[in-house]
Enzyme design. Sequence first.
Site, PDB file in Angstrom:
ATOM      1  N   LYS A 696       0.820  -1.204   0.000  1.00  0.00           N
ATOM      2  CA  LYS A 696       0.000   0.000   0.000  1.00  0.00           C
ATOM      3  C   LYS A 696       0.858   1.259   0.000  1.00  0.00           C
ATOM      4  O   LYS A 696       1.971   1.285   0.541  1.00  0.00           O
ATOM      5  CB  LYS A 696      -0.958  -0.005   1.193  1.00  0.00           C
ATOM      6  CG  LYS A 696      -2.076  -1.034   1.088  1.00  0.00           C
ATOM      7  CD  LYS A 696      -3.018  -0.726  -0.070  1.00  0.00           C
ATOM      8  CE  LYS A 696      -4.083  -1.789  -0.293  1.00  0.00           C
ATOM      9  NZ  LYS A 696      -5.134  -1.762   0.701  1.00  0.00           N
ATOM     10  N   ARG A 732      -4.043 -10.241   3.389  1.00  0.00           N
ATOM     11  CA  ARG A 732      -4.059 -10.303   1.924  1.00  0.00           C
ATOM     12  C   ARG A 732      -2.699  -9.818   1.422  1.00  0.00           C
ATOM     13  O   ARG A 732      -2.314  -8.670   1.684  1.00  0.00           O
ATOM     14  CB  ARG A 732      -5.183  -9.439   1.363  1.00  0.00           C
ATOM     15  CG  ARG A 732      -5.349  -9.495  -0.148  1.00  0.00           C
ATOM     16  CD  ARG A 732      -6.541  -8.627  -0.569  1.00  0.00           C
ATOM     17  NE  ARG A 732      -6.806  -8.704  -1.992  1.00  0.00           N
ATOM     18  CZ  ARG A 732      -6.244  -7.946  -2.920  1.00  0.00           C
ATOM     19  NH1 ARG A 732      -5.344  -7.020  -2.563  1.00  0.00           N
ATOM     20  NH2 ARG A 732      -6.561  -8.076  -4.194  1.00  0.00           N
TER      21      ARG A 732
END
Length: 757
Positions: A696, A732
């Site tokens: 991210k 994830r």
Amino acid sequence: MQEKDVVKVLKVAVSESHLAGYPLLAPDPYPHKLNLSFSIPHDLPVSIDGDEGSSLDYRLISDTLLKLCRRKEKFQGTEELAEELCRAAFVAFDAIKEIVVTIEKDRFRDGDHQEPNVGLRAERTRHSYSGEDTVFIKGLSLEVIAGLHEWERMERTNIVVDVDLICNPWKGGGGLDLPGLVASLKKSVMDADVLGLESLAASIAQTALSYGRQHPSKQARVKITKANAIPLSESVEVEVTRTPEYFARPPPQALAPTVSNKRVPRMTHKPKSASASSLSVKHTVVVAIGSNTGDRCANIEQALRHMEARHEIITISSTSFLYESDPMYVLDQPKFLNCAITAETTLRPLDLLSLLKHIEDVVGRKKSVRNGPRALDLDIIFYDTIIYDNRKSSGDGSGVGELIIPHPRLTEREFVLRPLNDIIPDYVHPALKTTVSTLHTALLTSNASTLRKVLLFPPPLKSEIPPVLWPLSSQTYIMAAINATPDSFSSTNPSTTDLAVEEGLAAVEAGANMIDVGGYSTRPGAAEVSPDEELRRVIPVIRRLREHGITLPISVDTFRPSVLRAAVAAGANCLNDVTALAGEVENHPSDESMALAVRELGVPIIMMHSRGAHDAGKNNDYSPQGGVVEGVRVELGARMTHALRCGIRRWHLIADPGFGFSKTTEGNIELLRRFEEVTASGALTGFPTLAGLSRKTFLGKVLDRETSPQEREWATGAGVAAAVQQGADIVRVHRVAEMRDITKVADKLWRITSLRR
């Protein structure tokens, strides 16, 4: 009078793309061709000596009509296309005096999803250009409760419906919305409260005649076929014909009813302590459910669907989480799956008991030793706040028909108290005058918990793959992110089906517990993707992974109901929804929501928090809510509550706080630091969690240098370790092998092997 000869050409394939208006069926992931047929009655002389004389040249006629179909301009609908085909035949061939043109789309099956055969038949004559149009629906398969006998109305049964809707010839304007008509007929059947098939057929005819007021219909013919309706017969058929005038008449004088309209057996006993109860008054009941033989997951789901099918007498209000428990009393038997529900019912206690026993029998419960193995166990725990015991009046002492409310052994059964604590912690036991929460705490004080909360992934459709149960709090599960997109922020190369499949297989080999396939990039500035393109990207990947023998859960990352349905048909058994059921409602004939699709398909759903999944970096001020943690807890909690109200099982819901979506860098860090607090209280209490941190952008900003997504793996590892320390159940990731090593060490350091929540 001499019969006319008939020339027929049947089912010539043409493209549905030529229709600019309503298609014959809603768009599906595997486009189908339309079929064009025509029938031409004629009385031209035909010799028997080999000379065809003036016979019609059906090949030339066919070619002429097909050229019309393939011209570039669009037709407004099926009606205009049929009209133009009739006119073209009359213009091009003087010998044609009358013609019947049929345009249809054959039934097709995609997994468990099957559409009916639908189309339009236009009949025209040359001189007066008169005739009629017939819209037809063939083979509409539905599950209904109908029958004159009570035993027929105990269960839903399959019927096949054929409808002919006869209209005046098309005179311009838009055509009839056939997908909408099919959806309307389905809804009318589900909503119908009728006894016999004749009444149901008449109800369908009325719905068909009233649909599409722009083109009033003259007549509706409805045929219903019910297989095995009577012994030794293949099927029973009922056919009715109705006109609008029929339904405009005053209803005939009703005869005295000869059968009960109840859909459960009529009971002759009347419980004394509930004698004031009326079948029109709703009562709140709590039912505990258990199963330890056969497909335990399917047994429980089947029981709930049997209840939901009787929504006029019992309505499920809420469900608990799902637990696996060791057997009690009789120890030499398989482990149980347990849950509990609250429901509203109009049934008296003994009538409710009879219904639940019937459902047990239907699901497959066999007689066994007391407290022994069983496919299904349904126990009434509470009924309003009454105390009820019929043992003195129930007869022979065998226990059959006995009912004690509240359940007498409740306080010693954690497999009942724990699910009850999920849904009614503050309910006060009518006899003990103590809350469920207090009873549960007292039991755990004197006995160590043996219950394991589990996450259930049902078997993929049409497969031999068994259901997958994940015991929660025992380990961290790895979800491998497989991007079937050319523009994902984490991709180094444009994705292809082959590459995505290879990555999925490699992820499984590296130790992934689950695969997540996405075809719509949610990175900031990503291009819009059409439903057809999204289907083209993800469906082949899911199908090929299953063909390679992958038995792990496969989730599809989408917010579209049509993509979910196609993915489940291809082998997916989980949904990853970045909008938490707040995504688009597609232009679907039934305007279905994602929540409806999830409920019908019975798959788990990962509910991710965002304030607009396609504007990930915006709308990130949580100061009015008191900070990002409280904001996520409240906003995602509201979405979870919505899902539960839509009938999605509590054990099918997974909370994802949405790292990188609608949050600042500082907000993401704060959320990770306090991750465990998200599900510690409020509407999210107890839900399993997923942390999607991999690569991210906020991790790159923490590094204080420019990084590509692929350069953030070390930072991802630190974030994953922190998530495990904070109790995340699933992470994830993109690099499975490395993250697997990290989660194994982190689990050893911080994972509490007893129940965490």
